[in-house]
Write a protein that holds these residues in place. Structure first.
Motif, PDB file in Angstrom:
ATOM      1  N   VAL A 106     -10.374   5.700   7.153  1.00  0.00           N
ATOM      2  CA  VAL A 106      -8.991   6.131   6.951  1.00  0.00           C
ATOM      3  C   VAL A 106      -8.981   7.166   5.830  1.00  0.00           C
ATOM      4  O   VAL A 106      -9.393   6.877   4.712  1.00  0.00           O
ATOM      5  CB  VAL A 106      -8.080   4.943   6.584  1.00  0.00           C
ATOM      6  CG1 VAL A 106      -6.655   5.432   6.365  1.00  0.00           C
ATOM      7  CG2 VAL A 106      -8.120   3.881   7.668  1.00  0.00           C
ATOM      8  N   SER A 108      -2.406  -0.275  11.327  1.00  0.00           N
ATOM      9  CA  SER A 108      -3.232   0.919  11.488  1.00  0.00           C
ATOM     10  C   SER A 108      -2.525   2.106  10.849  1.00  0.00           C
ATOM     11  O   SER A 108      -1.331   2.320  11.057  1.00  0.00           O
ATOM     12  CB  SER A 108      -3.471   1.192  12.972  1.00  0.00           C
ATOM     13  OG  SER A 108      -4.182   2.389  13.164  1.00  0.00           O
ATOM     14  N   LEU A 120     -11.823  -0.009   7.252  1.00  0.00           N
ATOM     15  CA  LEU A 120     -10.929   0.903   6.544  1.00  0.00           C
ATOM     16  C   LEU A 120     -11.631   2.171   6.059  1.00  0.00           C
ATOM     17  O   LEU A 120     -10.960   3.117   5.651  1.00  0.00           O
ATOM     18  CB  LEU A 120     -10.304   0.201   5.332  1.00  0.00           C
ATOM     19  CG  LEU A 120      -9.524  -1.085   5.600  1.00  0.00           C
ATOM     20  CD1 LEU A 120      -9.005  -1.655   4.285  1.00  0.00           C
ATOM     21  CD2 LEU A 120      -8.370  -0.846   6.561  1.00  0.00           C
ATOM     22  N   LEU A 179      -2.957  -2.073   4.671  1.00  0.00           N
ATOM     23  CA  LEU A 179      -4.018  -1.448   5.456  1.00  0.00           C
ATOM     24  C   LEU A 179      -4.692  -2.441   6.392  1.00  0.00           C
ATOM     25  O   LEU A 179      -5.061  -2.094   7.522  1.00  0.00           O
ATOM     26  CB  LEU A 179      -5.058  -0.829   4.522  1.00  0.00           C
ATOM     27  CG  LEU A 179      -4.648   0.474   3.825  1.00  0.00           C
ATOM     28  CD1 LEU A 179      -5.568   0.776   2.670  1.00  0.00           C
ATOM     29  CD2 LEU A 179      -4.645   1.629   4.823  1.00  0.00           C
ATOM     30  N   ARG A 180      -4.875  -3.659   5.928  1.00  0.00           N
ATOM     31  CA  ARG A 180      -5.539  -4.664   6.756  1.00  0.00           C
ATOM     32  C   ARG A 180      -4.605  -5.281   7.781  1.00  0.00           C
ATOM     33  O   ARG A 180      -5.063  -5.901   8.739  1.00  0.00           O
ATOM     34  CB  ARG A 180      -6.136  -5.742   5.854  1.00  0.00           C
ATOM     35  CG  ARG A 180      -7.379  -5.250   5.120  1.00  0.00           C
ATOM     36  CD  ARG A 180      -7.787  -6.134   3.982  1.00  0.00           C
ATOM     37  NE  ARG A 180      -9.022  -5.623   3.351  1.00  0.00           N
ATOM     38  CZ  ARG A 180      -9.371  -5.852   2.100  1.00  0.00           C
ATOM     39  NH1 ARG A 180      -8.594  -6.591   1.313  1.00  0.00           N
ATOM     40  NH2 ARG A 180     -10.491  -5.346   1.634  1.00  0.00           N
ATOM     41  N   MET A 211     -11.705   0.169  -0.066  1.00  0.00           N
ATOM     42  CA  MET A 211     -11.572   0.693   1.302  1.00  0.00           C
ATOM     43  C   MET A 211     -12.917   1.145   1.853  1.00  0.00           C
ATOM     44  O   MET A 211     -13.238   0.909   3.020  1.00  0.00           O
ATOM     45  CB  MET A 211     -10.586   1.866   1.316  1.00  0.00           C
ATOM     46  CG  MET A 211      -9.138   1.472   1.135  1.00  0.00           C
ATOM     47  SD  MET A 211      -8.039   2.922   1.146  1.00  0.00           S
ATOM     48  CE  MET A 211      -8.275   3.517   2.830  1.00  0.00           C
ATOM     49  N   ASP A 228     -15.055  -1.640   3.089  1.00  0.00           N
ATOM     50  CA  ASP A 228     -14.555  -2.328   4.283  1.00  0.00           C
ATOM     51  C   ASP A 228     -14.818  -1.451   5.504  1.00  0.00           C
ATOM     52  O   ASP A 228     -14.269  -0.352   5.621  1.00  0.00           O
ATOM     53  CB  ASP A 228     -13.056  -2.607   4.127  1.00  0.00           C
ATOM     54  CG  ASP A 228     -12.516  -3.553   5.199  1.00  0.00           C
ATOM     55  OD1 ASP A 228     -13.063  -3.550   6.320  1.00  0.00           O
ATOM     56  OD2 ASP A 228     -11.550  -4.282   4.902  1.00  0.00           O
ATOM     57  N   LEU A 274      -3.872  -2.551   0.030  1.00  0.00           N
ATOM     58  CA  LEU A 274      -4.942  -3.159   0.827  1.00  0.00           C
ATOM     59  C   LEU A 274      -4.386  -4.146   1.834  1.00  0.00           C
ATOM     60  O   LEU A 274      -4.868  -4.227   2.975  1.00  0.00           O
ATOM     61  CB  LEU A 274      -5.937  -3.857  -0.103  1.00  0.00           C
ATOM     62  CG  LEU A 274      -6.796  -2.928  -0.974  1.00  0.00           C
ATOM     63  CD1 LEU A 274      -7.655  -3.747  -1.926  1.00  0.00           C
ATOM     64  CD2 LEU A 274      -7.671  -2.038  -0.105  1.00  0.00           C
TER      65      LEU A 274
END
Length: 460
Positions: free
Chosen positions: A193, A162, A190, A158-159, A184, A187, A155
């Motif tokens: 994705v 990209s 996210l 990911l934050r 995810m 969010d 996480l």
């Protein structure tokens, strides 16, 4: 240890518990052997090391046979086919055709080499060897890879950046794959994705739950490199399609906003609402509408001696303020004609006293115009009565007012005095109880008989 004589001394073991341990203690290292053997086999083949390649192929083949033997043993222990084991077939279902099985097994050797994966992939697995094998495999297929060992790290990565896809292990200590996926999807940054779950055979139930939560796909260990490429490529392509769709929708939204701005620049707000709702604007007759005309005294001489840019900039500053003032007093701007400004009150928006609102608007326009740079002196004329409003033209649309009321308002403005608000006799009767004024007498107005014009002086 699992299958020796001592293991059965106390009776037959629990098949489910035994199967779980076999899969964890034996399948995991065998998956490592198969994964590294495949990677090294590709390198040896490219380098022309035929002897090494043959040895690596024997290693890979032996590991696969051991896996098949383990699966068969588990089926024999349980006494029934296990649909989660690749080698097991449900009752009454024929085995896979040998030719088709061989073709599927050799997919990774297909001479038609696909184009490299172009994207950024996050690999998440708590087992360092699994993570390394998977990262090497994805990297060898052309993608950029970031590998982490926990859900929390996933996480965070990911934050921070990209990614085009995530390869996510299901079972991990701490935050497992299910929890990562759920977070995810909560969010908004996210949720789009794509996530491919990586699972062992006894984790398929968890994988199905993940897919229900929004995972894109899943792979079982050991994974086929060609299937990995295909599923990862499809997920990356879906991500790019979503990204393009987002850009497309954003472009549409921006174009819609520009269209709205253009419509509001051409038509009053109420006309825009009707046009967007019904796709047309029906001409109407309006009763008791106050029409306001203002004109700049001495604008023509100013325009003749200044540069075009200065003329337009000065006029634009005046019109901007006139539009603001008209809106503040509940009037609708109809149009500008050179330095003339036309507005109405009581037509498209309810106005209790349209003439009084028009007078207040004209007074403020004169005051503000005198404070601009350069300062301007205005004449303002007001008349009230019935008229027709509608959209005219096909190439350059214009919402316009038609009728004697419009003509009279224009004549009152041109017959008035600079720096004053003048009203027709009919308009003055509407505000006589509110204002003090001075009659200019009866004035000859083009197209009509003589009519009285009153100059506004102050509010009572």
């Amino acid at each position: 240890d699992l299958f020796g004589p001592d293991a059965f001394a106390s009776g037959p073991p629990d098949p489910k518990a035994l199967g779980s341990r076999v899969r964890h203690d034996l399948r995991t290292p065998l998956n490592h052997v198969i994964g590294y053997a495949e990677l090294l086999l590709e390198d040896a083949t490219e380098a022309g090391e035929e002897a090494v390649a043959r040895d690596l192929e024997r290693i890979r083949s032996s590991a696969r046979k051991i896996l098949a033997m383990l699966d068969d043993a588990l089926v024999a222990l349980s006494g029934e086919a296990d649909p989660l084991v690749p080698g097991a077939n449900p009752p009454n279902q024929p085995a896979l055709d040998p030719g088709l099985a061989a073709a599927l097994d050799d997919l990774e050797e297909d001479p038609g080499v696909p184009s490299p994966l172009a994207g950024r992939v996050l690999v998440v697995d708590d087992d360092e060897t699994n993570r390394d094998v998977l990262a090497r495999r994805v990297r060898s297929q052309g993608a950029e890879v970031v590998a982490v060992g926990s859900g929390e790290e996933a996480l965070e990565a990911l934050r921070a950046g990209s990614f085009d896809a995530v390869l996510l292990d299901v079972v991990m200590p701490g935050m497992n794959g299910l929890q990562v996926l759920r977070e995810m999807k909560r969010d908004t940054a996210l949720r789009d994705v794509p996530v491919i779950m990586i699972s062992a055979l006894d984790e398929v139930e968890s994988t199905v739950r993940c897919i229900r939560l929004g995972a894109e796909d899943y792979l079982s260990k050991p994974f086929n490199p060609t299937i990995l490429r295909a599923r990862l490529g499809a997920s990356i392509e879906k991500k790019r399609m979503r990204d393009r769709e987002v850009v497309h929708l954003r472009t549409i939204d921006e174009e819609r906003k520009r269209s709205d701005e253009l419509l509001h620049a051409i038509f009053p707000a109420e006309v825009v609402r009707e046009l967007k709702t019904t796709r047309t604007v029906n001409p109407r007759r309006y009763e008791d509408v106050a029409v306001v005309f203002s004109d700049v005294v001495g604008f023509t001489p100013f325009a003749e001696v200044h540069e075009p840019e200065q003329v337009v900039d000065a006029l634009q500053a005046l019109v901007d303020r006139q539009e603001e003032i008209a809106d503040d007093h509940g009037l609708e701007k109809i149009k500008t004609i050179g330095d003339a400004f036309m507005a109405s009150a009581g037509m498209l928006r309810p106005t209790p006293e349209p003439v009084a609102a028009s007078v207040r608007c004209g007074v403020e326009m004169i005051e503000v115009a005198g404070k601009l740079d350069p300062p301007w002196e205005l004449r303002v004329g007001i008349h009230v009565g019935p008229l027709v409003g509608g959209v005219l033209g096909h190439r350059q649309y214009l919402f316009d007012l038609i009728g004697d009321t419009v003509n009279v308002a224009a004549r009152v403005e041109s017959a008035g005095e600079p720096g004053t608000v003048c009203l027709s006799g009919e308009a003055w009767q509407r505000v006589a109880h509110l204002c003090a004024g001075r009659s200019l007498g009866r004035v000859a107005v083009k197209g009509r008989q003589e009519m009285e014009i009153v100059r506004f002086e102050r509010f009572l």
